[in-house]
Design an enzyme around this catalytic site. Structure first.
Site, short mmCIF file in Angstrom:
data_model
loop_
_atom_site.label_atom_id
_atom_site.label_comp_id
_atom_site.label_asym_id
_atom_site.label_seq_id
_atom_site.Cartn_x
_atom_site.Cartn_y
_atom_site.Cartn_z
N ASP A 286 -39.44 86.42 11.55
CA ASP A 286 -38.52 86.10 10.45
C ASP A 286 -37.71 87.32 10.04
O ASP A 286 -36.53 87.23 9.71
CB ASP A 286 -39.30 85.57 9.24
CG ASP A 286 -39.82 84.16 9.50
OD1 ASP A 286 -39.30 83.53 10.46
OD2 ASP A 286 -40.72 83.72 8.78
N CYS A 287 -38.35 88.48 10.04
CA CYS A 287 -37.63 89.69 9.63
C CYS A 287 -36.88 90.35 10.79
O CYS A 287 -35.94 91.10 10.58
CB CYS A 287 -38.58 90.68 8.95
SG CYS A 287 -40.15 90.88 9.82
N TYR A 288 -37.36 90.09 12.03
CA TYR A 288 -36.68 90.64 13.22
C TYR A 288 -36.39 89.48 14.18
O TYR A 288 -37.14 89.23 15.12
CB TYR A 288 -37.58 91.65 13.93
CG TYR A 288 -37.80 92.94 13.16
CD1 TYR A 288 -36.77 93.88 13.06
CD2 TYR A 288 -39.05 93.24 12.61
CE1 TYR A 288 -36.97 95.07 12.38
CE2 TYR A 288 -39.26 94.43 11.94
CZ TYR A 288 -38.22 95.33 11.82
OH TYR A 288 -38.42 96.52 11.18
#
Lengths: 502, 128
Positions: free
Chosen positions: A129-131
């Protein structure tokens, strides 16, 4: 008398420090005496330039858009370790290229970067989700990296064991090409110029000490991995900024049949603070001894044929058993001198000041071999002990009968004392039938040069013998050549599915 | 002086070397030879003053002759003067001078190629 490190640094800053190389120091001590040398000399510079496989660098590449958490990373097809955060990697010098094998390795990537050449970064990720990003391919120059910090787990060994090879084939090793029948000797290390040989008790070399590393102002991190100063094989973990490094003092190399490695230039300035430092820096090649080890024996504890000094090794030939054997250096003494001279210039011009270790290294430490919970299988555990053999003066017809009786293709041949003197195969018998003029006895047709094994030899090594000589059975003998069994390709099959399977 | 002699054996098995020795009376030292049913490649050593005569005689017998100079080539940019080549060479081509610079005596080379394999820096090559 003692001299403080502050006084030495003050002299360096004023441009008044007397700096000499470790090669010059022994003569100075001889001429002025120890007290005189202590008064006269402030700093002794050392240097070495040789293959140091245990080298590599940490990189931070910076974040991409959209960002990626790089899980596997390749630089010019050489895989780097990516298990350190999102856009970081550690590239080891000895890592081989996926596409070019050992001809191009981590060391070559490091040299390309320092030489100003572009390097292709390829990375993959499962996406988070963040990368969210899953792949990236880009071309990078050294200047594009946020950080390129060389960090070498073990550099600058105090001395290296020299190598020779008494076996009957050429060996390609990390000590270079070793010709058969002790045809040459190879060695490594700078001897009198070697940093740790000038401070074997680790009095002024330790954590935080400034060094020359591949042309950069680097630092000793501390004791290196596998350091064993207690047995004369100390080494150091070193670090330095790759952006300051020069190709003059960092070179990639490949040892044929072994792999990629990095030639690293390391120099350490030693502050002459007391008589102890004067004494240790007065060391000459003649004072530094090292064993010549036989790499023809493929075991961890290889036999030592002779102990020699670096003076002997540098002379070009060594006598072993009455024969003059030529020596080869794998490290460059010319470059070692260049390192020590360059370092001298840095200190004379005040570009580097010295410091004492912030943490000292235990000079008595030694290392031990790995703890093996499952011992590598030995020949005696899988060999066939029910062996049919034959005496050398028997008739060939009897040999044929024995082969049939033993349901085997190999018949070890024994002399009157029961010692192994040859081997006969079904092929030899067939040949004898077609060409009967060779003679009627087993000894007339047997192969006399028998490739054999011993009960305690690891199976891996016996299997290598089978493969290398393209044969399918090895007689197993004791120290007196008495036959104990046979090891065949079929016995090797016992390793699979048996208790050795793990 | 070293000469690299190559010849085809398709037109019959001409004894090129024996004929030259007989014709010229020059003592030829064969240092390396590879001869099969189709072709031969022989590296010979002859006295410098007789080299021209030998070359002529061999060429007349249908062989190609090349004078070997600088048979081993060093890339100065790659060589770091380590000396890995020194002890693997059967001909003493490599040696250090007083300042630990590697010196080459290329005229001694018999093109065995051991140094090329031994050089960790890929700095050596031999004449094709």
């Amino acid at each position: 008398m003692k001299k403080s490190i502050d006084l030495i640094n003050e002299r360096i800053r004023d441009g008044n420090a007397r700096v000499v190389s470790a090669e010059e120091m022994p003569d100075i001590v001889q001429e002025l005496g120890e007290e005189g040398a202590l008064m006269e000399v402030d700093v002794v510079t050392t240097g070495t330039f040789g293959a140091m496989c245990s080298s590599g660098a940490f990189f931070n590449f910076g974040h991409a858009d959209p960002p990626i958490r790089m899980e596997r990373i390749w630089l010019n097809d050489v895989e780097a370790y990516a298990g350190i955060a999102a856009v970081d990697a550690y590239l080891g010098a000895a890592s081989d290229s996926d596409t070019q094998g050992m001809e191009y390795g981590g060391a070559h990537v490091l040299e390309d970067l320092v030489a100003g050449n572009p390097v292709e970064l390829r990375a993959i990720s499962r996406g988070t989700d963040c990368y969210p990003r899953k792949t990236i391919t880009t071309e990078l120059y050294l200047e594009d990296l946020n950080h390129a910090i060389m960090c070498n787990p073990r550099n600058a060994f105090q001395r290296y064991a020299a190598a020779t090879n008494t076996s009957d084939r050429t060996l390609h090793t990390y000590m270079g090409t070793l010709l058969p029948h002790a045809g040459n000797i190879s060695f490594s290390g700078a001897g009198t110029l070697s940093p740790l040989a000038n401070d074997p008790h680790m009095r002024v070399i330790g954590s935080g000490v400034p060094i020359f590393l591949c042309g950069a102002r680097g630092m000793v991190v501390g004791e290196g991995t596998q350091a064993s100063p207690g047995s004369g094989f100390g080494n150091l973990m070193t670090t330095g900024d790759m952006k300051e490094m020069s190709q003059d003092f960092l070179r990639a190399a490949t040892f044929t049949g072994y792999g990629a490695t990095l030639y690293v230039g390391v120099g350490i300035p030693l502050p002459v603070v007391d008589i102890g430092v004067v004494r240790s820096t007065a060391v000459r090649d003649e004072d530094i001894s090292t064993p010549i080890v036989d790499y023809g024996i493929p075991r961890r504890d290889r036999p030592t044929l002779r102990t020699v000094t670096y003076a002997d090794l540098k002379r070009g030939t060594i006598e072993i058993d009455g024969e003059e054997i030529r020596t080869s250096s794998l490290s460059s003494y010319r470059k070692a001198r260049e390192v020590a001279e360059e370092l001298k210039k840095w200190i004379e011009t005040g570009q580097m000041v010295l410091s004492m270790p912030t943490r000292t290294i235990d000079a008595g430490r030694t290392v031990h071999p790995i703890r093996e919970t499952a011992l590598a299988p030995r020949v005696k555990e899988i060999m066939d002990k029910n062996v049919v053999s034959i005496a050398e003066d028997e008739e060939i017809r009897t040999a044929a009968r024995n082969l049939l009786r033993g349901e085997t293709n190999h018949l070890p041949v024994l002399n009157g004392e029961g010692k192994l003197v040859g081997i006969v195969t079904t092929y030899d018998i067939s040949k004898a039938v077609v060409r009967p003029d060779s003679g009627p006895r087993v000894r007339d047709i047997m192969t006399r040069k028998v490739i054999k094994t011993t009960p305690d030899e690891p199976v891996d090594i016996a299997a290598q013998k089978l493969e290398r000589h393209n044969i399918s059975a090895l007689p197993v003998v004791d120290d007196t050549d008495r036959l104990l069994g046979m090891l065949t390709a079929i016995d090797l099959g016992k390793l699979f599915g048996g208790r050795w399977r793990r | 002086m070293k000469l690299l002699v190559t010849f085809s054996r398709k037109g019959g098995h001409e004894p090129v070397i024996a004929r030259t020795v007989k014709e010229t009376g020059v003592l030829i030292n064969v240092e390396r030879a590879h001869i099969d049913s189709h072709a031969g490649e022989v590296l010979i050593d002859v006295p410098e003053e007789s080299a021209e005569q030998v070359c002529r005689s061999m060429r007349e017998a249908g062989a190609n002759v090349k004078v070997l100079e600088d048979a081993v080539i060093r890339d100065q940019n790659e060589c770091i003067d380590c000396g890995a080549c020194v002890s693997v060479c059967p001909q003493d081509v490599f040696a250090f001078d007083e300042d630990w610079h590697l010196q080459l005596h290329g005229e001694r080379c018999v093109l065995c190629g051991k140094c090329v394999v031994a050089c960790p820096h890929n700095a050596l090559s031999i004449l094709e």
